[in-house]
Design a protein around this motif. Structure first.
Motif, PDB file in Angstrom:
ATOM      1  N   LEU A 296       0.541  -1.135  -0.160  1.00  0.00           N
ATOM      2  CA  LEU A 296       0.034   0.137  -0.130  1.00  0.00           C
ATOM      3  C   LEU A 296       0.496   0.536  -0.337  1.00  0.00           C
ATOM      4  O   LEU A 296       0.364   2.134  -0.923  1.00  0.00           O
ATOM      5  CB  LEU A 296      -1.322  -0.075   1.188  1.00  0.00           C
ATOM      6  N   ILE A 297       1.995   1.249   1.398  1.00  0.00           N
ATOM      7  CA  ILE A 297       2.977   2.107   1.248  1.00  0.00           C
ATOM      8  C   ILE A 297       3.427   2.737  -0.570  1.00  0.00           C
ATOM      9  O   ILE A 297       3.476   3.931  -0.638  1.00  0.00           O
ATOM     10  CB  ILE A 297       3.781   2.932   2.112  1.00  0.00           C
ATOM     11  N   GLU A 298       3.523   1.373  -1.244  1.00  0.00           N
ATOM     12  CA  GLU A 298       4.217   1.516  -2.606  1.00  0.00           C
ATOM     13  C   GLU A 298       3.538   2.628  -3.566  1.00  0.00           C
ATOM     14  O   GLU A 298       3.932   2.952  -4.012  1.00  0.00           O
ATOM     15  CB  GLU A 298       4.672  -0.011  -2.968  1.00  0.00           C
ATOM     16  N   ARG A 299       2.134   2.290  -2.814  1.00  0.00           N
ATOM     17  CA  ARG A 299       1.131   2.732  -4.341  1.00  0.00           C
ATOM     18  C   ARG A 299       0.693   3.939  -3.532  1.00  0.00           C
ATOM     19  O   ARG A 299      -0.067   5.335  -3.521  1.00  0.00           O
ATOM     20  CB  ARG A 299      -0.333   2.179  -4.087  1.00  0.00           C
ATOM     21  N   SER A 300       1.743   5.173  -2.436  1.00  0.00           N
ATOM     22  CA  SER A 300       1.037   6.012  -2.124  1.00  0.00           C
ATOM     23  C   SER A 300       0.187   5.958  -1.254  1.00  0.00           C
ATOM     24  O   SER A 300      -0.724   6.973  -1.195  1.00  0.00           O
ATOM     25  CB  SER A 300       1.678   7.234  -2.967  1.00  0.00           C
ATOM     26  N   LEU A 301      -0.118   4.624  -0.525  1.00  0.00           N
ATOM     27  CA  LEU A 301      -1.537   4.637   0.468  1.00  0.00           C
ATOM     28  C   LEU A 301      -1.113   4.694   1.451  1.00  0.00           C
ATOM     29  O   LEU A 301       0.390   4.044   1.884  1.00  0.00           O
ATOM     30  CB  LEU A 301      -2.107   3.568  -0.393  1.00  0.00           C
ATOM     31  N   ASP A 302      -2.204   5.154   2.407  1.00  0.00           N
ATOM     32  CA  ASP A 302      -1.890   5.031   3.854  1.00  0.00           C
ATOM     33  C   ASP A 302      -2.268   4.167   4.227  1.00  0.00           C
ATOM     34  O   ASP A 302      -3.748   3.328   5.095  1.00  0.00           O
ATOM     35  CB  ASP A 302      -2.005   6.385   4.609  1.00  0.00           C
ATOM     36  N   PRO A 303      -1.443   2.537   4.486  1.00  0.00           N
ATOM     37  CA  PRO A 303      -2.214   0.949   5.760  1.00  0.00           C
ATOM     38  C   PRO A 303      -2.156   1.919   7.280  1.00  0.00           C
ATOM     39  O   PRO A 303      -3.208   1.193   7.276  1.00  0.00           O
ATOM     40  CB  PRO A 303      -1.366   0.255   5.278  1.00  0.00           C
ATOM     41  N   MET A 304      -1.760   2.807   8.236  1.00  0.00           N
ATOM     42  CA  MET A 304      -2.299   3.589   9.178  1.00  0.00           C
ATOM     43  C   MET A 304      -3.454   4.587   9.051  1.00  0.00           C
ATOM     44  O   MET A 304      -2.975   5.142  10.392  1.00  0.00           O
ATOM     45  CB  MET A 304      -1.184   4.036   9.582  1.00  0.00           C
ATOM     46  N   VAL A 305      -4.184   4.764   7.862  1.00  0.00           N
ATOM     47  CA  VAL A 305      -5.010   5.518   8.984  1.00  0.00           C
ATOM     48  C   VAL A 305      -6.292   4.569  10.005  1.00  0.00           C
ATOM     49  O   VAL A 305      -6.813   5.832  10.474  1.00  0.00           O
ATOM     50  CB  VAL A 305      -6.294   5.387   7.472  1.00  0.00           C
ATOM     51  N   GLY A 306      -6.415   3.513   9.621  1.00  0.00           N
ATOM     52  CA  GLY A 306      -6.945   3.189  10.786  1.00  0.00           C
ATOM     53  C   GLY A 306      -6.937   3.464  12.222  1.00  0.00           C
ATOM     54  O   GLY A 306      -7.049   3.716  13.085  1.00  0.00           O
ATOM     55  N   ILE A 307      -5.349   3.187  12.159  1.00  0.00           N
ATOM     56  CA  ILE A 307      -4.308   4.183  13.749  1.00  0.00           C
ATOM     57  C   ILE A 307      -4.558   4.594  14.239  1.00  0.00           C
ATOM     58  O   ILE A 307      -4.849   6.013  15.643  1.00  0.00           O
ATOM     59  CB  ILE A 307      -2.888   3.722  13.559  1.00  0.00           C
ATOM     60  N   HIS A 308      -4.540   5.919  13.011  1.00  0.00           N
ATOM     61  CA  HIS A 308      -4.055   7.443  13.216  1.00  0.00           C
ATOM     62  C   HIS A 308      -5.833   7.898  12.649  1.00  0.00           C
ATOM     63  O   HIS A 308      -5.880   9.403  11.772  1.00  0.00           O
ATOM     64  CB  HIS A 308      -2.972   7.631  12.464  1.00  0.00           C
ATOM     65  N   LEU A 309      -6.981   7.405  12.103  1.00  0.00           N
ATOM     66  CA  LEU A 309      -8.489   7.971  12.081  1.00  0.00           C
ATOM     67  C   LEU A 309      -8.549   9.367  13.133  1.00  0.00           C
ATOM     68  O   LEU A 309      -9.117   9.828  12.015  1.00  0.00           O
ATOM     69  CB  LEU A 309      -9.658   6.987  12.880  1.00  0.00           C
ATOM     70  N   ALA A 310      -8.312   9.070  14.483  1.00  0.00           N
ATOM     71  CA  ALA A 310      -8.491  10.319  15.087  1.00  0.00           C
ATOM     72  C   ALA A 310      -8.237  10.742  14.920  1.00  0.00           C
ATOM     73  O   ALA A 310      -8.528  12.506  14.644  1.00  0.00           O
ATOM     74  CB  ALA A 310      -8.679   9.911  16.789  1.00  0.00           C
ATOM     75  N   GLU A 311      -6.797  11.399  14.506  1.00  0.00           N
ATOM     76  CA  GLU A 311      -5.835  12.367  14.127  1.00  0.00           C
ATOM     77  C   GLU A 311      -6.010  13.117  12.785  1.00  0.00           C
ATOM     78  O   GLU A 311      -6.460  14.213  12.194  1.00  0.00           O
ATOM     79  CB  GLU A 311      -4.907  12.112  13.015  1.00  0.00           C
ATOM     80  N   TYR A 312      -6.608  12.289  11.460  1.00  0.00           N
ATOM     81  CA  TYR A 312      -7.466  12.476  10.562  1.00  0.00           C
ATOM     82  C   TYR A 312      -8.457  13.612  10.635  1.00  0.00           C
ATOM     83  O   TYR A 312      -8.670  14.630  10.237  1.00  0.00           O
ATOM     84  CB  TYR A 312      -7.201  11.094   9.487  1.00  0.00           C
ATOM     85  N   ILE A 313      -8.872  13.184  11.165  1.00  0.00           N
ATOM     86  CA  ILE A 313     -10.743  13.122  12.144  1.00  0.00           C
ATOM     87  C   ILE A 313      -9.986  14.958  12.191  1.00  0.00           C
ATOM     88  O   ILE A 313     -10.704  16.516  11.892  1.00  0.00           O
ATOM     89  CB  ILE A 313     -11.537  12.623  12.714  1.00  0.00           C
ATOM     90  N   ASN A 314      -9.872  15.043  12.800  1.00  0.00           N
ATOM     91  CA  ASN A 314      -9.370  16.297  14.111  1.00  0.00           C
ATOM     92  C   ASN A 314      -8.177  17.233  13.021  1.00  0.00           C
ATOM     93  O   ASN A 314      -8.859  17.998  13.111  1.00  0.00           O
ATOM     94  CB  ASN A 314      -8.157  16.078  14.848  1.00  0.00           C
ATOM     95  N   ASN A 315      -7.725  16.947  12.136  1.00  0.00           N
ATOM     96  CA  ASN A 315      -7.078  18.192  10.948  1.00  0.00           C
ATOM     97  C   ASN A 315      -8.206  18.148  10.150  1.00  0.00           C
ATOM     98  O   ASN A 315      -7.601  19.348   9.090  1.00  0.00           O
ATOM     99  CB  ASN A 315      -6.197  16.845  10.439  1.00  0.00           C
TER     100      ASN A 315
END
Length: 321
Positions: free
Chosen positions: A192-211
């Motif tokens: 996923l990282i190789e395709r410029s995708l973030d496999p850690m979205v689930g772990i950092h979901l709160a941070e994504y939402i807060n931003n």
């Protein structure tokens, strides 16, 4: 956009194609079995642990007013179908890159093929609820996707997001990599990282939402799910079995992505992982995050936005033309 839903490359893994090229999502279409089964298994996991919607959204939809819902990446359409059965006053618009396995759509379920990586094709303040679930594996800019979801929400409307964490764990904090070396390999995350995708979205979901600008009343919950039916609790036992069944299919789902990434024997590695999951004494678990948030502003009558929506849509069409 053209699709080949029955592309048999890679042991029957049907990949979505855009003008003959594999798109960023790189997983089978939801209408292609066994991917349909895998997605429906995981749907039940989410539903039994977090519900289709939180209680406050259920109360909002039960007040008798007509409400518009956008289901982003609707997959098999199972969530949308269950929603319109439970709330007959709502209208769900499902969007995805390929048609769901539904032959006849109910009147209040509209489906549109749409690539949400390129933004939402709707006017500002169009929907009362926007639902997003497990789309990070095809979303190179997750922040922009969330921003677009907020844009099309009406003031005080609800944003609902669920995303998986791709890291197996042990409930006692033990070393999962030692206990389950095959299922803990990081090949899929690396691909996923190789395709410029973030496999850690689930772990950092709160941070994504807060931003994301324009949201308030944000609530983030982290849910633990067994990977096998090792628990005596009826719900955990059921969702553990659903996860185990989904995992038995996932190897074929991600096979071509792993081959593209350079893994020489994805089938062998995944077969080893399935063998690991047959041992219920290991008690492996996984997590997913769920978020409910509201768009800032006062809730209005949906009819107040109709003329505004039409004007904005015409302006967007003129700009695109």
């Amino acid at each position: 956009m053209s699709f080949d839903p029955f592309n048999e490359l890679g042991g029957g893994s049907a990949l979505r194609l855009d003008d003959g090229q594999q798109d960023d999502y790189c997983l089978p279409v939801a209408s292609h079995s066994p991917e349909t089964e895998r997605l429906d298994y995981i749907h039940d996991v989410y539903k039994y642990h977090a519900g289709n919607i939180p209680a406050e959204v259920a109360a909002f939809l039960n007040n008798g007013a007509r409400r518009e819902i956008l289901d982003v990446g609707c997959g098999t359409g199972k969530w949308a179908l269950e929603m319109i059965e439970a709330y007959p006053n709502i209208i769900v618009t499902g969007v995805d890159l390929a048609h769901p396995p539904i032959t006849v759509f109910p009147e209040n379920f509209k489906f549109e093929i749409h690539d949400v990586t390129k933004g939402q094709e709707y006017a500002d303040n169009t929907f009362d609820v926007v639902h997003v679930r497990d789309i990070h594996a095809g979303m190179p800019d997750y922040h922009t996707m969330l921003t677009e979801c907020v844009r099309v929400l009406r003031p005080s409307g609800y944003l609902l997001v669920k995303e998986i964490e791709w890291i197996p764990r042990l409930p006692n904090g033990g070393n999962a990599e030692e206990r389950f070396p095959a299922i803990c390999q990081e090949s899929f995350r690396d691909a996923l990282i190789e395709r410029s995708l973030d496999p850690m979205v689930g772990i950092h979901l709160a941070e994504y939402i807060n931003n994301v600008s324009g949201l308030c009343d944000i609530k983030h919950t982290r849910h633990m799910v067994p990977m096998t039916p090792w628990s005596d609790d009826p719900i955990l036992k059921y969702t553990g079995r659903m996860t185990q069944l989904a995992m038995s299919i996932l190897g074929g789902t991600i096979r071509i992505m792993l081959l593209d990434h350079g893994e020489s024997d994805p089938d062998g590695r995944y077969a080893a992982g399935i063998e690991e999951l047959k041992d219920l004494s290991g008690e492996p678990i996984w997590f997913f995050g769920s978020v409910i948030a509201r768009k800032q502003g006062e809730l209005g009558d949906p009819s107040e936005f109709q003329d505004q929506d039409q004007d904005q849509m015409e302006e967007r069409q003129e700009d695109e033309g």
